[in-house]
Design a protein around this motif. Structure first.
Motif, short mmCIF file in Angstrom:
data_model
loop_
_atom_site.label_atom_id
_atom_site.label_comp_id
_atom_site.label_asym_id
_atom_site.label_seq_id
_atom_site.Cartn_x
_atom_site.Cartn_y
_atom_site.Cartn_z
N UNK A 232 0.85 -1.19 0.00
CA UNK A 232 0.00 0.00 0.00
C UNK A 232 0.88 1.24 0.00
N UNK A 233 0.27 2.36 -0.35
CA UNK A 233 0.96 3.64 -0.30
C UNK A 233 0.29 4.53 0.72
N UNK A 234 1.05 5.52 1.19
CA UNK A 234 0.64 6.37 2.30
C UNK A 234 0.50 7.80 1.81
N UNK A 235 -0.67 8.38 1.99
CA UNK A 235 -0.90 9.78 1.70
C UNK A 235 -1.26 10.51 2.99
N UNK A 236 -0.89 11.78 3.07
CA UNK A 236 -1.33 12.66 4.16
C UNK A 236 -2.00 13.87 3.52
N UNK A 237 -3.06 14.36 4.19
CA UNK A 237 -3.82 15.47 3.60
C UNK A 237 -4.31 16.39 4.70
N UNK A 238 -3.85 17.63 4.65
CA UNK A 238 -4.31 18.69 5.53
C UNK A 238 -4.81 19.83 4.66
N UNK A 239 -6.06 19.76 4.19
CA UNK A 239 -6.53 20.77 3.23
C UNK A 239 -6.59 22.18 3.79
N UNK A 240 -6.71 22.32 5.13
CA UNK A 240 -6.72 23.65 5.72
C UNK A 240 -7.95 24.46 5.40
N UNK A 241 -8.97 23.82 4.88
CA UNK A 241 -10.22 24.49 4.52
C UNK A 241 -11.34 23.46 4.62
N UNK A 242 -12.58 23.94 4.64
CA UNK A 242 -13.72 23.07 4.89
C UNK A 242 -14.48 22.68 3.62
N UNK A 243 -13.95 22.98 2.44
CA UNK A 243 -14.73 22.74 1.22
C UNK A 243 -13.92 22.01 0.16
N UNK A 244 -13.05 21.08 0.58
CA UNK A 244 -12.13 20.44 -0.36
C UNK A 244 -12.49 19.00 -0.70
N UNK A 245 -13.58 18.47 -0.17
CA UNK A 245 -13.91 17.06 -0.44
C UNK A 245 -14.12 16.81 -1.93
N UNK A 246 -14.56 17.83 -2.67
CA UNK A 246 -14.76 17.67 -4.11
C UNK A 246 -13.49 17.38 -4.88
N UNK A 247 -12.33 17.62 -4.26
CA UNK A 247 -11.06 17.34 -4.93
C UNK A 247 -10.61 15.89 -4.75
N UNK A 248 -11.25 15.17 -3.85
CA UNK A 248 -10.80 13.82 -3.51
C UNK A 248 -10.80 12.86 -4.70
N UNK A 249 -11.88 12.76 -5.51
CA UNK A 249 -11.83 11.80 -6.62
C UNK A 249 -10.65 12.01 -7.56
N UNK A 250 -10.33 13.27 -7.89
CA UNK A 250 -9.18 13.51 -8.77
C UNK A 250 -7.86 13.22 -8.06
N UNK A 251 -7.78 13.55 -6.78
CA UNK A 251 -6.58 13.26 -6.00
C UNK A 251 -6.25 11.77 -6.06
N UNK A 252 -7.25 10.93 -5.82
CA UNK A 252 -7.03 9.49 -5.81
C UNK A 252 -6.86 8.94 -7.22
N UNK A 253 -7.54 9.53 -8.18
CA UNK A 253 -7.37 9.12 -9.58
C UNK A 253 -5.92 9.32 -10.01
N UNK A 254 -5.34 10.47 -9.68
CA UNK A 254 -3.96 10.73 -10.06
C UNK A 254 -3.00 9.81 -9.32
N UNK A 255 -3.28 9.54 -8.04
CA UNK A 255 -2.42 8.61 -7.30
C UNK A 255 -2.46 7.22 -7.92
N UNK A 256 -3.65 6.77 -8.31
CA UNK A 256 -3.75 5.44 -8.93
C UNK A 256 -3.10 5.42 -10.30
N UNK A 257 -3.19 6.52 -11.03
CA UNK A 257 -2.48 6.60 -12.31
C UNK A 257 -0.99 6.42 -12.11
#
Length: 676
Positions: free
Chosen positions: A240-265
């Protein structure tokens, strides 16, 4: 006495009385929010280890019964040790961390006693920064052979890209070579030594999180970014791989699918054969910052939204930072004191001047209730399904349970508006009657339970989390779901989808595309493969397959399949885009345009930014303009021609503030080009 003044006085009195007793103007009721729940659009299955948090050896309350019981009540199923950057200075055998503080009662056995009382699994971070492979192998031997703890998940180091290689240093690293290649070489050595002791363990390697520093930056002397080098060299030795995420804002969940898509790529591109076995763990996560609050309700709402989104997109654990942290910047947020504490539970600490103190030890902060709500909403073995809202202030998530129940979590982030919601269901028919409803509101110290409203109509208080648990209407027995589909022969316009057959007797299979929270049926067949056509070039598709019995009863959906179509194999033009220099919020892009057809006198190249957080900074080699998401480049007046076989090179600066999914579809004078 004249009458006119008397009439004026009487009229004035009447007007005053009328004004005093007139009904107050009624505030306009908000338009009902339309929520769609689509049980045919299945996402990931909820993992056993999904709800996690971090323990740290500087927390003397790490192993207390009260702490463990609080975490158990929140539904925590994974505990990480020994705590962030301390992992790279901690030596398990003598329980020391040179240069750091080790609190009493925080040794490994005390941690494991708390893990067992919580009913969780452990994840251990082996010391890369100041340790050795032999030391890590000894820890595995002590934990799993001598003590019989059966710890499955082992990380190699913490945030080792923070060792100064990219110019900023916070992570201890005694290796003279701070490069990703050196880290990768040691991951291989650690993995081999640790698995020689216990072959059943899972080894995790540290990656950078897409769109978060220093992702995509290439250090001096490196063959690529941190992720490229680590995956290329150590991919065959990790699980497995390890990611850490501290978005520092309350409206960033919409970025999650692309974040994980790029990691899987990146995993698929660089980790070699069998890369699909490699999972993703989010071993540190926190939504807040010292400026916008950490212990109050906005952070809790963002936490619930992010946990649900991360788990629905296939992360096998999300681990809050952390259980106890300590008081920070004290502010007022939404009518409550925010202690600037990144912990789930109060540490009962005070500001340096003693003017403000946290509540009693182990008092839950608001994000604690987000984890508790998540554990009641989506339980291990449930399957997330698509849900969406037409109101930006309301987030919607849903999960289907093996017994046929459906849970719907609704999050209202508005500070002052109670939203009525109208819920529509696809592929699911709720039973009649009021559902069970769980609610947590701003400032509340518990989650309340009631039976209220209907399956299709609820009202969400401001700053609230609400979960509905629905029973299904009685239906005939459904066939078993098909297995996970796979894609082959993917072109610009078609793909062949195949899947393991249902274990039940079925009449047909249906292939459905997820289009937001709406399913679009692409075809059906009695076999176990189907070629879908009329697809768009360069487009990401997520599909599910379901089976139907001869009586028409549908199965659950298969696990999801995501693939991206290409561009035409043969075209009168071809385009190559390269990211030449990336600094984490922007990059220099070079585009080579090759004319494969007849000579051109005057050309226009167009493409679209995939996401709203991307934009054009500047461009050269042509006349660049951006309208909405579309970018257009017209040849310079002095150089309009492009002969057969000729190549024009242009460049630009692209800006981004989220996962940087690169453009992949380019048209030259209206013709879709082959992407190289």
């Amino acid at each position: 006495m004249p009458m006119r003044p008397l009439r004026r006085a009487a009229s004035a009195a009447l007007l005053a009385l009328t004004t005093l007793y007139a009904p107050a103007a009624q505030a306009e009721e908000p338009t009902p929010v339309a929520v769609t729940v689509n049980a045919r659009a299945a996402l990931a299955t909820v993992p056993e280890t999904g709800i996690g948090t971090n323990h740290a050896i500087w927390d003397t309350n790490l192993g207390t019964d009260d702490t463990a019981d609080r975490l158990k009540d929140a539904g925590v199923k994974l505990l990480r040790y020994p705590g962030g950057s301390y992992s790279d200075i901690y030596h398990w055998a003598d329980h020391t961390a040179p240069g750091g503080y080790v609190a009493p009662n925080t040794d490994f056995d005390t941690f494991m006693r708390g893990v067992r009382r919580t009913g969780a699994q452990a994840m251990v971070t082996a010391n890369y920064g100041t340790g050795t492979a032999e030391e890590a192998a000894g820890w595995v031997r002590q934990a799993n052979l001598t003590k019989g703890y059966g710890i499955k998940y082992w990380e190699i180091g913490n945030e080792n890209y923070g060792n100064g290689h990219y110019g900023t240093a916070w992570e201890a690293d005694n290796h003279p070579d701070k490069s990703p290649a050196e880290y990768a070489r040691h991951v291989v050595a650690y993995s081999e030594a640790m698995k020689a002791v216990d072959p059943t363990i899972k080894i995790g390697a540290v990656l950078t999180t897409p769109a978060n520093w220093p992702d995509a930056i290439v250090g001096e002397g490196d063959d690529g970014s941190w992720n490229k080098v680590v995956l290329s060299m150590a991919g065959s030795k990790i699980d497995f791989v390890i990611l850490h995420w501290y978005p520092g804002a309350f409206d960033k969940a919409g970025q999650v699918p692309d974040m994980l898509y790029l990691a899987r790529q990146q995993i698929a591109r660089y980790a070699g054969q069998g890369a699909e076995r490699i999972g993703i763990a989010m071993t540190e996560f926190n939504t807040g910052s010292s400026s916008n609050g950490t212990t109050t309700q906005p952070g809790a709402l963002a936490a619930a939204d992010a946990y649900a989104t991360l788990l629905a997109n296939g992360v096998f654990t999300v681990d809050w930072w952390n259980v106890h942290n300590g008081i920070g910047n004290v502010t007022q947020v939404e009518g409550h004191t925010d202690y600037g504490d990144f912990g789930l539970l109060s540490s009962a600490t005070c500001t340096s001047d003693g003017t403000v103190c946290e509540p009693a030890l182990n008092t839950p902060f608001a994000p604690y209730y987000a984890l508790q709500m998540m554990s009641r909403f989506a339980r291990p073995g449930d399957q997330f399904v698509r849900a969406a809202s037409d109101q930006s202030k309301v987030a919607a998530h849903a999960a289907r349970r093996p017994n046929g129940d459906l849970a719907v979590m609704l999050i209202n982030t508005s500070s002052d508006t109670s939203y009525p919601v109208a819920i529509d269901y696809a592929g699911y028919t709720p039973a009649a009657g009021a559902p069970a409803v769980l609610t947590h509101t701003n400032g509340a110290t518990s989650i309340t339970s009631a039976t209220t409203g209907t399956a299709t109509s609820q009202t969400l208080p401001p700053l609230s989390m609400t979960t509905l648990v629905l029973r299904p209407r009685s239906v005939p027995s459904a066939p078993a779901a098909p297995g996970r589909p796979a894609a082959s022969n993917v072109t610009d316009a078609s793909a062949t989808i195949s899947w393991p057959a249902s274990s039940s007797k079925v009449a047909k299979y249906e292939i459905h595309r997820q289009n937001g929270a709406v399913s679009e049926q692409l075809g059906e067949t009695s076999g176990t493969s189907f070629t879908v056509r009329n697809l768009r070039p360069g487009t990401r598709y997520t599909l599910n397959v379901l089976a139907r019995s001869s009586g028409g009863t549908p199965s659950w959906s298969s696990p999801p399949l995501t693939f991206t179509t290409g561009t035409p194999a043969g075209s009168s033009c071809s385009v190559r885009l390269t990211d030449q220099n990336d600094w984490g919020s922007g990059y220099v892009g070079a585009i080579d345009i090759t004319n494969n057809g007849a000579p051109i006198n005057g050309w226009t190249l167009t493409f679209e930014w995939p996401r709203a957080w991307q934009s054009l900074g500047s461009g050269w080699g042509g006349v660049w303009t951006q309208t909405g998401s579309e970018v257009k480049v017209v040849n310079e007046a002095a150089n309009p021609s492009l002969g057969t076989g000729a190549t024009a090179t242009i460049g630009f600066v692209g800006n981004y503030s989220g996962p940087n999914v690169l453009p992949s579809v380019f048209t030259l004078n209206g013709t879709v080009c082959t992407a190289q």
